[in-house]
Design a protein around this motif. Structure first.
Motif, mmCIF file in Angstrom:
data_model
loop_
_atom_site.group_PDB
_atom_site.id
_atom_site.type_symbol
_atom_site.label_atom_id
_atom_site.label_comp_id
_atom_site.label_asym_id
_atom_site.label_seq_id
_atom_site.Cartn_x
_atom_site.Cartn_y
_atom_site.Cartn_z
ATOM 1 N N ILE A 278 0.774 -1.290 -0.191
ATOM 2 C CA ILE A 278 0.025 -0.018 -0.115
ATOM 3 C C ILE A 278 0.942 1.119 0.131
ATOM 4 N N ILE A 279 1.896 1.200 0.734
ATOM 5 C CA ILE A 279 2.904 2.437 0.915
ATOM 6 C C ILE A 279 3.403 2.532 -0.361
ATOM 7 N N ALA A 280 3.933 1.481 -0.863
ATOM 8 C CA ALA A 280 4.602 1.587 -2.233
ATOM 9 C C ALA A 280 3.777 2.120 -3.099
ATOM 10 N N TYR A 281 2.420 1.715 -3.301
ATOM 11 C CA TYR A 281 1.484 1.990 -4.505
ATOM 12 C C TYR A 281 1.423 3.571 -4.220
ATOM 13 N N ALA A 282 1.171 4.118 -2.983
ATOM 14 C CA ALA A 282 0.945 5.357 -2.698
ATOM 15 C C ALA A 282 2.083 6.370 -2.971
ATOM 16 N N VAL A 283 3.313 5.958 -2.825
ATOM 17 C CA VAL A 283 4.309 6.487 -3.370
ATOM 18 C C VAL A 283 4.395 6.686 -4.731
ATOM 19 N N ILE A 284 4.328 5.554 -5.488
ATOM 20 C CA ILE A 284 4.365 5.850 -6.961
ATOM 21 C C ILE A 284 3.231 6.864 -7.509
ATOM 22 N N TYR A 285 2.167 6.773 -6.827
ATOM 23 C CA TYR A 285 0.996 7.610 -7.101
ATOM 24 C C TYR A 285 1.474 9.010 -6.718
ATOM 25 N N MET A 286 1.762 9.228 -5.630
ATOM 26 C CA MET A 286 2.327 10.647 -5.518
ATOM 27 C C MET A 286 3.313 11.169 -6.239
ATOM 28 N N ILE A 287 4.444 10.580 -6.684
ATOM 29 C CA ILE A 287 5.442 10.780 -7.683
ATOM 30 C C ILE A 287 4.669 11.225 -9.031
ATOM 31 N N SER A 288 3.784 10.235 -9.424
ATOM 32 C CA SER A 288 3.300 10.440 -10.958
ATOM 33 C C SER A 288 2.280 11.891 -10.988
ATOM 34 N N ASN A 289 1.617 11.995 -9.768
ATOM 35 C CA ASN A 289 0.980 13.352 -9.591
ATOM 36 C C ASN A 289 1.896 14.568 -9.432
ATOM 37 N N LEU A 290 3.131 14.445 -9.042
ATOM 38 C CA LEU A 290 4.043 15.568 -9.183
ATOM 39 C C LEU A 290 4.449 15.639 -10.385
ATOM 40 N N VAL A 291 4.640 14.779 -11.289
ATOM 41 C CA VAL A 291 5.109 14.692 -12.567
ATOM 42 C C VAL A 291 4.104 15.548 -13.512
ATOM 43 N N VAL A 292 2.893 15.176 -13.205
ATOM 44 C CA VAL A 292 1.844 15.745 -14.031
ATOM 45 C C VAL A 292 1.832 17.400 -13.515
ATOM 46 N N ASP A 293 2.348 17.740 -12.129
ATOM 47 C CA ASP A 293 2.249 19.067 -11.897
ATOM 48 C C ASP A 293 3.269 19.763 -12.634
ATOM 49 N N LEU A 294 4.443 19.069 -12.711
ATOM 50 C CA LEU A 294 5.656 19.354 -13.548
ATOM 51 C C LEU A 294 5.359 19.793 -15.155
ATOM 52 N N LEU A 295 4.534 18.693 -15.547
ATOM 53 C CA LEU A 295 3.983 18.906 -16.917
ATOM 54 C C LEU A 295 3.250 20.095 -17.129
ATOM 55 N N TYR A 296 2.300 20.299 -16.348
ATOM 56 C CA TYR A 296 1.658 21.706 -16.110
ATOM 57 C C TYR A 296 2.322 22.854 -16.393
ATOM 58 N N VAL A 297 3.536 22.813 -15.735
ATOM 59 C CA VAL A 297 4.526 23.995 -15.855
ATOM 60 C C VAL A 297 5.023 24.136 -17.188
ATOM 61 N N VAL A 298 5.328 22.907 -17.760
ATOM 62 C CA VAL A 298 5.728 22.846 -19.258
ATOM 63 C C VAL A 298 4.891 23.422 -20.250
ATOM 64 N N VAL A 299 3.563 22.902 -20.021
ATOM 65 C CA VAL A 299 2.307 22.948 -21.042
ATOM 66 C C VAL A 299 1.774 24.446 -20.854
ATOM 67 N N ASP A 300 1.664 25.203 -19.602
ATOM 68 C CA ASP A 300 0.987 26.248 -19.388
ATOM 69 C C ASP A 300 1.860 27.477 -18.872
ATOM 70 N N PRO A 301 1.960 28.332 -19.794
ATOM 71 C CA PRO A 301 2.684 29.371 -19.198
ATOM 72 C C PRO A 301 2.292 30.179 -18.288
ATOM 73 N N ARG A 302 0.659 30.111 -18.071
ATOM 74 C CA ARG A 302 0.328 30.852 -16.757
ATOM 75 C C ARG A 302 0.769 30.262 -15.487
ATOM 76 N N VAL A 303 0.969 29.026 -15.751
ATOM 77 C CA VAL A 303 1.399 28.373 -14.302
ATOM 78 C C VAL A 303 3.106 28.881 -13.950
ATOM 79 N N ARG A 304 3.743 28.697 -15.133
ATOM 80 C CA ARG A 304 5.314 28.747 -15.266
ATOM 81 C C ARG A 304 5.518 30.464 -14.709
ATOM 82 N N HIS A 305 4.936 31.290 -15.085
ATOM 83 C CA HIS A 305 5.355 32.484 -14.519
ATOM 84 C C HIS A 305 4.336 33.170 -13.539
ATOM 85 N N GLY A 306 3.311 32.318 -13.199
ATOM 86 C CA GLY A 306 2.411 33.033 -12.107
ATOM 87 C C GLY A 306 2.979 32.562 -10.685
#
Lengths: 306, 291
Positions: A278-306
């Motif tokens: 369960i903990i291992a799954y949770a960690v994988i899940y949190m990391i993939s969510n963080l990667v999504v947050d990073l992708l936002y930064v790449v795709v959406d300039p409003r986040v990048r500069h905001g």
């Protein structure tokens, strides 16, 4: 941007903390480890020393801190079902298998769903659009485990093209990945379509057309880049459902990953391994969510500069 | 006379509304799901639990079987159709109670959080974030390992998976409503906070709750089916649909009907529920179309 990212990381860590707390509480609910781990004819002396050794005589919050400290070092005790195996080590051994399957499923989803959604939006009302809509309706209603069984029936039993179960060559991974990806393709294609429809109607797209930019470049460069934010929000959910899907599908295809371990461990009432999974799954899940947050930064300039 | 005219007009309106109802999904839901759930005792041709070794592995009608066992029998000779019909009740009960738990918990917390703001709002929103960030499957695994799988554990998992959506949506609507004139007027008129919340604000968010709840039916059924397929749902011998699919899993090569028909029941039910939810959303909540 740094502020945004550090806030996301902090909230992920907080969620992880809550998960460890829930897992710890559930351990308490499952009854005393004395009953689970000691033989029925243990003497009072054995029981006492066991309680002292495991710190069961300490207050609950202290036990939780001990648990947390051990968890942070990856120490969840040894497996009961697979004797001598370190619980977390055993789970980590199986992790690459799950990641391989999940990665393939994500790749399939994106490669099929994005073009499908874009085509459905560009030819709105046409036969591609109608086909995609029906596909999405059925795909989102189909239980993945049933689809997996049907795929085995058709492609392994009838046609004999692909192996029924187990792990080995690349061909073993194809059917389970399709079974996991199917739902995601439906959901992602539907989201991409509606996001594209919205963007294709906007002024700068009209301007690009008036300027004589080719239709191809209008759709794939100007529109998709702006529409992509919406499917991206779905990626966090995607990670969760692929995780859930892997538990179910690994069981269907006897794929020896973390999901398979989880179910086997529950059947064997192997609590250390269940906790570790369960903990291992949770960690994988949190990391993939963080990667999504990073992708936002790449795709959406409003986040990048905001 | 004028009253009579008005009444016939109203009737006409009602008739028009009824004609626009999505009959296909409603019909499918009734035939596959709701009627079996309520009347399985009456319509099921055989006993779903008692083995009948003389009727082992009968294929479905049109595939070499007989009308007596329309959808075939399993390895113990139990009629697949009867098992599906009896299972419907458990699927209905789990999904409805689970959704009810989600609605009640989520709506109450969302109402109070949006109305009271302050630290309570902060706390609830944190919990929503965490709950949305926690795949329900993880909780299901932990619960199954800790207290064993049961009707209760499945209901908890379904309720847990859904409450946050209600809380978030209701809170957002309350934030808009709490500054409106009618809330200010009832405050001036001396209405208590409880009265304002439940008599004035709640009716205004009811549409949202109904739409959301309908859209969650499919999710709840799918979750229940996945859990029982994995053996961490309602335990045997209860013939929940996921369990029925898993029963036939190892025999798909020879006796495909054991898994096929229960899965088809899940597919049809979820699909009809989703179509009904989409239709309701367009009727009640045009703003949210195409999300």
């Amino acid at each position: 941007m740094l502020k945004y990212l550090s806030r996301r990381i902090a909230s992920s860590l907080f969620a992880l903390l809550v998960i460890t707390f829930i897992v710890f509480l559930l351990t308490q609910l499952s009854g005393s480890p004395v009953d689970a781990l000691l033989p029925d004819d243990a003497t009072q002396e054995q029981i006492d020393s066991f309680i002292r050794e495991w710190g069961l005589d300490k207050p609950l919050w202290q036990q939780y801190l001990t648990f947390l400290g051990n968890a942070a070092q990856g120490d969840f005790g040894t497996s009961l079902k697979w004797p001598g195996q370190d619980a977390m080590g055993f789970v980590l051994d199986r992790m690459p298998a799950t990641l391989e399957l999940g990665g393939l499923a994500i790749l399939m989803s994106v490669v099929i769903a994005l073009p499908l959604g874009v085509a459905a939006a560009v030819y709105k009302g046409g036969s591609i659009d109608n086909g995609a809509q029906i596909f999405a309706l059925v795909g989102q209603s189909m239980p993945s485990f049933w689809l997996g069984i049907i795929l085995i029936w058709v492609f392994s039993v009838w046609l004999g093209w692909l192996p029924t179960s187990g792990m080995g060559s690349f061909s073993h991974a194809i059917l389970p990945a399709i079974a996991i990806a199917w739902f995601q393709i439906s959901a992602l294609a539907r989201l991409t379509r509606s996001a594209m429809l919205e963007v294709l109607d906007v002024e700068y797209i009209k301007l690009a057309r008036v300027k004589g930019v080719s239709e191809w470049s209008v759709v794939w460069k100007h529109a998709l880049r702006n529409a992509a934010v919406v499917p991206l929000t779905y990626f966090g959910i995607l990670a969760a459902s692929i995780l859930t899907g892997s538990v179910v599908i690994e069981t269907v295809f006897s794929w020896p990953g973390m999901g398979w371990v989880a179910i086997e461990a529950i059947r064997g009432r192997d609590f250390p391994v269940v906790q570790a999974v369960i903990i291992a799954y949770a960690v994988i899940y949190m990391i993939s969510n963080l990667v999504v947050d990073l992708l936002y930064v790449v795709v959406d300039p409003r986040v990048r500069h905001g | 006379m004028a009253e009579l005219h008005l009444q016939s007009h109203r009737l006409q309106n009602l008739w028009q509304k009824a004609r626009e109802l999505p009959l296909l999904p409603i019909g499918v839901l009734l035939i596959v799901f709701i009627i079996p759930a309520l009347f399985a005792e009456v319509i099921a041709p055989h006993d779903p639990y008692v083995p009948n070794l003389r009727a082992r592995l009968q294929p479905p009608v049109f595939f070499g079987g007989t009308w007596d066992y329309m959808l075939g029998t399993d390895r113990l000779g139990r009629d697949i159709l009867s098992r599906i019909l009896h299972g419907a009740w458990y699927v209905l009960a789990v999904s409805m109670i689970g959704i009810a738990v989600g609605v009640v918990v989520g709506t109450t917390l969302g109402l109070i959080a949006g109305y009271a703001r302050g630290w309570f709002d902060g706390l609830v929103m944190r919990l929503v974030d965490i709950s949305l960030a926690l795949p329900a499957m993880l909780l299901a695994l932990a619960l199954a390992a800790a207290i064993g799988a049961s009707f209760l554990s499945v209901v908890i998992v379904v309720g847990f998976a859904l409450w946050a959506y209600f809380a978030r949506q209701v809170r957002a609507e309350v934030l808009l409503l709490r500054n409106s004139d009618f809330v200010a007027r009832s405050q001036v008129a001396g209405a208590s906070h409880l009265r304002i919340l439940f008599r004035h604000i709640l009716p205004n968010v009811m549409n949202t709750i109904v739409v959301l709840a309908t859209l969650q039916v499919g999710i709840a059924i799918m979750l229940d089916a996945s859990l029982s397929f994995l053996g961490i749902g309602i335990p045997r011998p209860t013939p929940t649909w996921g369990l029925l699919v898993s029963d036939g899993r190892d025999f798909i090569a020879t006796d495909w009907w054991i898994s096929f028909f229960p899965g088809l029941a899940i597919l049809l039910t979820v699909m009809a529920a989703n179509m009904l939810g989409d239709w309701l959303r367009e009727q009640l909540d045009p703003r949210q179309r195409q999300i």
